[in-house]
Scaffold this active site. Structure first.
Site, PDB file in Angstrom:
ATOM      1  N   HIS A  62      46.247  65.498  34.957  1.00  0.00           N
ATOM      2  CA  HIS A  62      46.908  65.939  33.714  1.00  0.00           C
ATOM      3  C   HIS A  62      48.351  66.344  33.986  1.00  0.00           C
ATOM      4  O   HIS A  62      48.621  67.477  34.385  1.00  0.00           O
ATOM      5  CB  HIS A  62      46.129  67.111  33.108  1.00  0.00           C
ATOM      6  CG  HIS A  62      46.601  67.503  31.747  1.00  0.00           C
ATOM      7  ND1 HIS A  62      45.779  68.031  30.783  1.00  0.00           N
ATOM      8  CD2 HIS A  62      47.826  67.449  31.165  1.00  0.00           C
ATOM      9  CE1 HIS A  62      46.466  68.284  29.693  1.00  0.00           C
ATOM     10  NE2 HIS A  62      47.729  67.949  29.895  1.00  0.00           N
ATOM     11  N   HIS A  64      52.661  65.663  32.571  1.00  0.00           N
ATOM     12  CA  HIS A  64      53.607  65.116  31.588  1.00  0.00           C
ATOM     13  C   HIS A  64      54.869  64.721  32.338  1.00  0.00           C
ATOM     14  O   HIS A  64      55.658  65.585  32.716  1.00  0.00           O
ATOM     15  CB  HIS A  64      53.943  66.169  30.529  1.00  0.00           C
ATOM     16  CG  HIS A  64      52.749  66.624  29.746  1.00  0.00           C
ATOM     17  ND1 HIS A  64      52.401  66.071  28.537  1.00  0.00           N
ATOM     18  CD2 HIS A  64      51.809  67.574  30.002  1.00  0.00           C
ATOM     19  CE1 HIS A  64      51.297  66.671  28.078  1.00  0.00           C
ATOM     20  NE2 HIS A  64      50.920  67.584  28.952  1.00  0.00           N
ATOM     21  N   HIS A 214      42.073  71.488  30.519  1.00  0.00           N
ATOM     22  CA  HIS A 214      42.546  72.879  30.496  1.00  0.00           C
ATOM     23  C   HIS A 214      41.642  73.829  29.707  1.00  0.00           C
ATOM     24  O   HIS A 214      42.108  74.539  28.817  1.00  0.00           O
ATOM     25  CB  HIS A 214      44.022  73.005  30.070  1.00  0.00           C
ATOM     26  CG  HIS A 214      44.443  72.269  28.832  1.00  0.00           C
ATOM     27  ND1 HIS A 214      43.755  72.325  27.654  1.00  0.00           N
ATOM     28  CD2 HIS A 214      45.525  71.483  28.593  1.00  0.00           C
ATOM     29  CE1 HIS A 214      44.390  71.598  26.755  1.00  0.00           C
ATOM     30  NE2 HIS A 214      45.464  71.071  27.285  1.00  0.00           N
ATOM     31  N   ASP A 287      48.562  70.389  34.544  1.00  0.00           N
ATOM     32  CA  ASP A 287      49.195  70.308  33.220  1.00  0.00           C
ATOM     33  C   ASP A 287      50.706  70.544  33.351  1.00  0.00           C
ATOM     34  O   ASP A 287      51.299  71.321  32.585  1.00  0.00           O
ATOM     35  CB  ASP A 287      48.569  71.266  32.212  1.00  0.00           C
ATOM     36  CG  ASP A 287      48.956  70.923  30.771  1.00  0.00           C
ATOM     37  OD1 ASP A 287      49.708  69.943  30.564  1.00  0.00           O
ATOM     38  OD2 ASP A 287      48.517  71.637  29.853  1.00  0.00           O
TER      39      ASP A 287
END
Ligand code: DOR
Ligand code: ZN
Length: 423
Positions: A62, A64, A214, A287
Site C-alpha cells: 500500500h 502512493h 489499514h 500507506d
C-alpha cells in the site's frame, strides 16, 4: 555444481529463524540457500560481519507514488528511492492519482512514468471505474487487483466488480470507511465497522478475496478474524502509525498527524500492535502518502512511511515488542497475497536482498528522508537498525546511502491468476 554470480554468507532470516547461511544468487534469482560450508563457488562472495542481518527485500502492498499531475508531492523516482532506503524492493501503487488509474488510459500514462523512473519493482492497482467493461480491460492488462475507496462502496457495479475479481483471481483491497457515516459524523470508529460489515457480506455473496487495508480498531481485527473463521477469503493489513501512534499524538501534532483512517485510542493502537505480534494480521503496509508541508498544515491526510517501516519493525523486534517472524508481515505474507515470487529467501524467488545493520542506531529525521515529503509523525524516534545495503533481483541497488541503479531499473510485476496460484 555450477558457479553462482554471488554468494552472501552470514546471519539471515530464513524459514522463521535466524540462521547462519549462504544465499547463492544466479542471474536475477536466488539459486539456493545452504549452510556456508556447502555454498557453491561464486564470482563474488560477500561475508557479512556480526551485527548484520540478511533479509528478503520488503514488499509494501500500500503506497502512493503520486507522479503525473501530483508529481510535486512525489514521483516514481523519489518514491522508489524512499523505498530503497527503507529496504523495500516492491511497491504496490494506489489508483487515486491524477489522472486516476480507473481507465486503461490512466494505467498507460502511469506505466510510462513508472517504467522510466522506478528504482524498485512495482505493481499497480486499478481504481473502480463506472463501467464494468473498463475494469475487465484493466484486469486483462495485469493490474494487481482492485482498490476500493469509501466513495466506491455505494457503486451500482460494486457487486459485479467483486464477482469479476473473484473470477480473475485478484484481490480486492478495501479502504473500510463508510461514506455516509463520515459525512454525518466524521471519521468515527463506527464508519470503519459499518464498512467492514457491508463488505464482509459482499465477500460471502461474491467469493471475492477481500483485503482490508489499514485496519485501525480492535473490533475490526476481531470481525475480520471471525469472517476468516467462517470460511471467507479475507485478509488485512495495518500500518506502523496505527501500531505505534494514538490520538494523543494527533492532539499534539495537529494536522501533521492527520491521516485516514485517523489515529485511534490507546486501546485500539495496542490491539493493532498485539495483532501484529501474534501474526493475526496478514500484512503490514506503510500507506506511504506524501503531501507538501503546506498541504499538511491545511489538513491533507497521510504521510510518507516507506523508509521508516522496516527500521521501525526491526526496532520493535529488538525491543522485544514484536517477534522476528513479524518481518514476514512486510515480506512473504503480502507477497503471497499479491502472488509475487518475492519476499522470501527461497530458491527460484527474486534475489531481492536487504542487509540490515543491527549495531547501528539512528534517529528519525524528516528532513533527511528521500521522499519529497520531509516530515513525519515519527520525528525523533530512536531506531535500533539501519538499512545498509539492498539488492534488486541480484544487482546491488543501494549501498550505505548511495544509489547504484539507474532510474527505470524497477520492473512491472503483473497480477492475475497465474501469479495468484503460483505456489
Ligand atoms: O491518509 C490517507 N491518505 N488516506 C487515504 O485514504 C488516502 C491517502 C492519500 O492518498 O493521501
Ligand atoms: Zn492509502
Amino acid at each position: 555444481m555450477s558457479k553462482a554470480d554471488l554468494v552472501i554468507t552470514g546471519k539471515a532470516y530464513v524459514g522463521g529463524a535466524v540462521l547462519r547461511v549462504a544465499v547463492a544468487v544466479e542471474g536475477e534469482e536466488i539459486a539456493c540457500v545452504s549452510s556456508p560450508a556447502s555454498a557453491p563457488p561464486a564470482e563474488e562472495v560477500v561475508e557479512l560481519d556480526e551485527g548484520k542481518l540478511l533479509l528478503p527485500g520488503m514488499v509494501d502492498m500500500h503506497v502512493h507514488m503520486r507522479d503525473l499531475e501530483l508529481s510535486y508531492k512525489e514521483d516514481w523516482y523519489t518514491g522508489t528511492l524512499s523505498a530503497l532506503a527503507g529496504g523495500v524492493t516492491f511497491v504496490a501503487d494506489m489508483p487515486n492519482t491524477r489522472p486516476a488509474t480507473n481507465s486503461v488510459r490512466g494505467l498507460e500514462v502511469k506505466l510510462r512514468e513508472a517504467s522510466r523512473k522506478a528504482l524498485v519493482d512495482y505493481g499497480i492497482y486499478a481504481g473502480l471505474p463506472s463501467d464494468l467493461k473498463e475494469l475487465e480491460a484493466l484486469l486483462s492488462r495485469g493490474v494487481l487487483g482492485l482498490k476500493l475507496y469509501p466513495e466506491d462502496l455505494g457503486s451500482p457495479i460494486l457487486e459485479r466488480a467483486l464477482e469479476l475479481c473473484a473470477m480473475e483471481g485478484v484481490p480486492v483491497v478495501v479502504h473500510p470507511e463508510d461514506r455516509e457515516i463520515i459525512e454525518k459524523r466524521g471519521r468515527v470508529p463506527e464508519a470503519e465497522i459499518r464498512a467492514l460489515e457491508k463488505m464482509i457480506l459482499l465477500a460471502s455473496r461474491t467469493g471475492a478475496h477481500l483485503h482490508f487495508t489499514h485496519v485501525s480498531l480492535r473490533e475490526s481485527v476481531r470481525r475480520i478474524l471471525e469472517g476468516k473463521l467462517s470460511g471467507l477469503s479475507l485478509s488485512m493489513d495495518a500500518t506502523l502509525h496505527h501500531m505505534l501512534l494514538d490520538e494523543g499524538v494527533s492532539r499534539r501534532l495537529g494536522p501533521l498527524a492527520a491521516v485516514n483512517p485517523p489515529l485511534r485510542s490507546g486501546d485500539d493502537r495496542l490491539a493493532i500492535l498485539s495483532a501484529a505480534s501474534k501474526c493475526l494480521l496478514d500484512a503490514v503496509a506503510s500507506d506511504h502518502a506524501p503531501h507538501t508541508l503546506e498541504e499538511k498544515v491545511a489538513g491533507a491526510p497521510g504521510f510518507p512511511g516507506l523508509e521508516l517501516a522496516l527500521p521501525l519493525l526491526l526496532t520493535l523486534v529488538e525491543d522485544g515488542l514484536l517477534p522476528l517472524s513479524s518481518l514476514e508481515l512486510y515480506s512473504s505474507r503480502p507477497a503471497k497475497i499479491l502472488g509475487l515470487r518475492k519476499g522470501s529467501l527461497a530458491p527460484r524467488w527474486d534475489a531481492d536482498l536487504v542487509v540490515a545493520d543491527l549495531k547501528r542506531e539512528g534517529v528519525v529525521s524528516g528532513s533527511k528522508m528521500r521522499s519529497k515529503a520531509k516530515f513525519t509523525p515519527f520525528e525523533g524516534f530512536a531506531l535500533r537498525a539501519v538499512v545498509e545495503r539492498v539488492y534488486l533481483r541480484g544487482s546491488l541497488a543501494y549501498d550505505d546511502g548511495e544509489v547504484l541503479l539507474k532510474p527505470g531499473s524497477g520492473r512491472l510485476v503483473r497480477g492475475g491468476r497465474r501469479n495468484w496460484t503460483r505456489d
